[in-house]
Scaffold this active site. Structure first.
Site, PDB file in Angstrom:
ATOM      1  N   TYR A  58      -9.117  23.508 -33.985  1.00  0.00           N
ATOM      2  CA  TYR A  58      -8.212  23.508 -35.138  1.00  0.00           C
ATOM      3  C   TYR A  58      -8.640  24.550 -36.154  1.00  0.00           C
ATOM      4  O   TYR A  58      -9.816  24.661 -36.457  1.00  0.00           O
ATOM      5  CB  TYR A  58      -8.181  22.117 -35.808  1.00  0.00           C
ATOM      6  CG  TYR A  58      -6.791  21.548 -35.755  1.00  0.00           C
ATOM      7  CD1 TYR A  58      -5.795  22.060 -36.594  1.00  0.00           C
ATOM      8  CD2 TYR A  58      -6.447  20.557 -34.849  1.00  0.00           C
ATOM      9  CE1 TYR A  58      -4.498  21.583 -36.518  1.00  0.00           C
ATOM     10  CE2 TYR A  58      -5.151  20.083 -34.772  1.00  0.00           C
ATOM     11  CZ  TYR A  58      -4.174  20.596 -35.610  1.00  0.00           C
ATOM     12  OH  TYR A  58      -2.905  20.137 -35.529  1.00  0.00           O
ATOM     13  N   LYS A 233       8.931  38.233 -24.328  1.00  0.00           N
ATOM     14  CA  LYS A 233      10.063  38.861 -23.637  1.00  0.00           C
ATOM     15  C   LYS A 233       9.601  40.224 -23.089  1.00  0.00           C
ATOM     16  O   LYS A 233       8.684  40.252 -22.283  1.00  0.00           O
ATOM     17  CB  LYS A 233      11.259  38.900 -24.573  1.00  0.00           C
ATOM     18  CG  LYS A 233      11.700  37.467 -24.962  1.00  0.00           C
ATOM     19  CD  LYS A 233      12.847  37.392 -25.927  1.00  0.00           C
ATOM     20  CE  LYS A 233      13.112  35.947 -26.338  1.00  0.00           C
ATOM     21  NZ  LYS A 233      14.161  35.827 -27.359  1.00  0.00           N
TER      22      LYS A 233
HETATM   23  C1  PLP Z   1      14.509  34.889 -28.241  1.00  0.00           C
HETATM   24  C2  PLP Z   1      14.943  35.258 -29.616  1.00  0.00           C
HETATM   25  C3  PLP Z   1      14.564  34.498 -30.742  1.00  0.00           C
HETATM   26  C4  PLP Z   1      13.922  33.151 -30.659  1.00  0.00           C
HETATM   27  O1  PLP Z   1      12.809  33.001 -29.974  1.00  0.00           O
HETATM   28  P1  PLP Z   1      12.305  31.555 -29.483  1.00  0.00           P
HETATM   29  O2  PLP Z   1      10.901  31.848 -29.144  1.00  0.00           O
HETATM   30  O3  PLP Z   1      13.175  31.175 -28.334  1.00  0.00           O
HETATM   31  O4  PLP Z   1      12.447  30.603 -30.634  1.00  0.00           O
HETATM   32  C5  PLP Z   1      14.904  34.976 -31.994  1.00  0.00           C
HETATM   33  N1  PLP Z   1      15.599  36.116 -32.144  1.00  0.00           N
HETATM   34  C6  PLP Z   1      16.016  36.851 -31.088  1.00  0.00           C
HETATM   35  C7  PLP Z   1      16.783  38.099 -31.324  1.00  0.00           C
HETATM   36  C8  PLP Z   1      15.710  36.439 -29.797  1.00  0.00           C
HETATM   37  O5  PLP Z   1      16.129  37.153 -28.763  1.00  0.00           O
END
Ligand code: PLP
Length: 422
Positions: A58, A233
């Site tokens: 933590y 991503k």
């Molecule tokens: C994927 C995405 C998010 C959110 O991400 P999470 O990790 O799924 O909460 C926010 N903005 C854009 C443009 C995204 O493509």
């Protein structure tokens, strides 16, 4: 001390059900052509950092200012990861604690706005994200949301219209970023518009962070007050997020993440983000980013050749949005048939979609995952041909079965990173 193999045996012995499901998912990820543009394959190194003992610790607060003792190594770790983020994206400040992209955006609004202030973002059915002011999301319930859209014929952002809307609505913040926009963002112009109306400018680069690092998408850093990004991503790290900003916003951003919104940071994720940032700072990664775009262009060209309608007529980035209206099949039906054929996509609205979001006219595909496996333009053309066959006869199980077998064969030639050979 356990080696990696023993650790896996521990999981098998303790929890055979979860062990088996992870094993099945590994096979699925190896044997299918994964085209969901927000997904990727992280490296074995990222997986190891993510599955480490750092999950035991933590550390509410920030390096040097914690509310718990025992931070000798955690402080060094988080500082290192912050420094890597700042260097890679060319920014003055980095907060690497947000749990994911959505909380990163919420924290940014909390740092810069008061409840009820006006957010201007891209409409979800036109490619924007839920957190950019879509009606069912907190960003429209706690704030006042106005939305810009793409042009009805070109499917491009019309920056003059964005400027007009900004002048009329006087938002406190303008948000740029998308989940389904196959073209580049003109961050310089958006930054100018924001300054003209005295608004903050947030660039949400969740999808395109890896492309920006690779130099194949314009860089928002000189133009944005704040940049948010997911790390999982195109950046190819663990699930998580970062907020990057100018020094003048650093205090407000940090306070918004902790203590306003979150508790303890996920240190195992922080470590894995650090590994991904190190990997992303290499020539190899820049080549990867360039190949993502080349592959998307090859996929788009072959689909066009085969008579598919593409939103905006093609792509400049990692994703392609297919409008299936003239194919006489819904996005959902096509996506489900493709999944049976070993090609994983998602159904998606297209701009000005006459159909409902739960059964829209399009499917969304992208090349980050297949490019991580080393596939190139030739493989993209084969994938487009399979998609053509399946979409033409979505009910023909002979076709889906044959394509699934052929797709699995192709996958065998391109082992997925982080997945052990069976
Ligand atoms: C994927 C995405 C998010 C959110 O991400 P999470 O990790 O799924 O909460 C926010 N903005 C854009 C443009 C995204 O493509």
């Amino acid at each position: 001390m356990l080696d990696v193999k023993e650790a896996k045996l521990a999981l098998r012995d303790t929890d055979p059900e979860i062990f088996a499901l992870i094993g099945e998912e590994e096979r699925y990820q190896q044997d299918s052509i994964r085209l969901i543009p927000s997904e990727n394959y992280v490296s074995q190194a990222v997986l190891e950092a993510s599955g480490s003992v750092l999950t035991n610790k933590y550390s509410e607060g920030y390096p040097g200012k914690r509310y718990y003792e025992g931070q000798l190594y955690i402080d060094q770790l988080e500082t290192l990861v912050q420094d890597r983020a700042k260097a890679l994206f060319g920014v003055e400040h980095a907060n690497v604690q947000p749990y994911s992209g959505s909380p990163a955006n919420l924290a940014t609004y909390d740092a810069l706005l008061e409840p009820g202030d006006k957010i201007m973002g891209m409409s979800l059915p036109h490619g924007g994200h839920l957190t950019h002011g879509w009606s069912v999301n907190f960003s429209a319930r706690f704030y006042t949301a106005v939305q810009y859209v793409v042009d009805e014929t070109t499917h491009l952002i019309d920056y003059d219209k964005v400027r007009d809307l900004a002048k009329k609505e006087r938002p406190r913040i303008i948000v740029a970023g998308a989940t389904a926009y196959p073209r580049q963002f003109d961050f310089a112009t958006l930054g100018e518009i924001a300054r003209e109306v005295d608004a903050y400018f947030l660039a949400d680069i969740a999808h395109i962070a890896g492309l920006i690092v690779a130099g194949v998408h314009p860089d928002p850093a000189p133009h944005a007050d704040v940049i948010t990004t997911t790390t999982h991503k195109t950046l190819r790290g663990p699930r998580g997020a970062m907020i990057l900003c100018k020094e003048e916003h650093a205090k407000a951003i940090d306070r918004a993440v902790f203590p306003a919104l979150q508790g303890g940071p996920h240190n195992h994720t922080t470590a894995a983000i650090g590994v991904a940032l190190k990997e992303a700072a290499t020539d190899e990664f820049r080549a990867y980013g360039r190949q993502i775009v080349r592959n998307a262009k090859a996929l788009a060209a072959e689909l066009l050749e085969r008579g598919f309608m593409l939103v905006s007529g093609g792509t400049d980035n990692h994703l392609v949005l297919i409008d299936l209206t003239d194919k006489g099949v819904t996005g959902k039906k096509a996506a489900k048939a493709l999944d049976r054929a070993g090609i994983v996509t998602n159904y998606n609205t297209v701009p000005y979609d006459p159909r409902k979001p739960f059964s829209p006219s399009g499917i969304r595909i992208g090349t980050p995952s297949v490019t991580s496996r080393g596939m190139g333009e030739d493989e993209m053309r084969r994938i487009a041909a399979w998609m053509d066959e399946v979409v033409a006869s979505p009910d023909d199980e002979d076709v889906t079965k044959r394509v699934a077998a052929e797709a699995k064969d192709l996958c065998a030639d391109f082992p997925a990173p982080g997945i052990p050979a069976s």
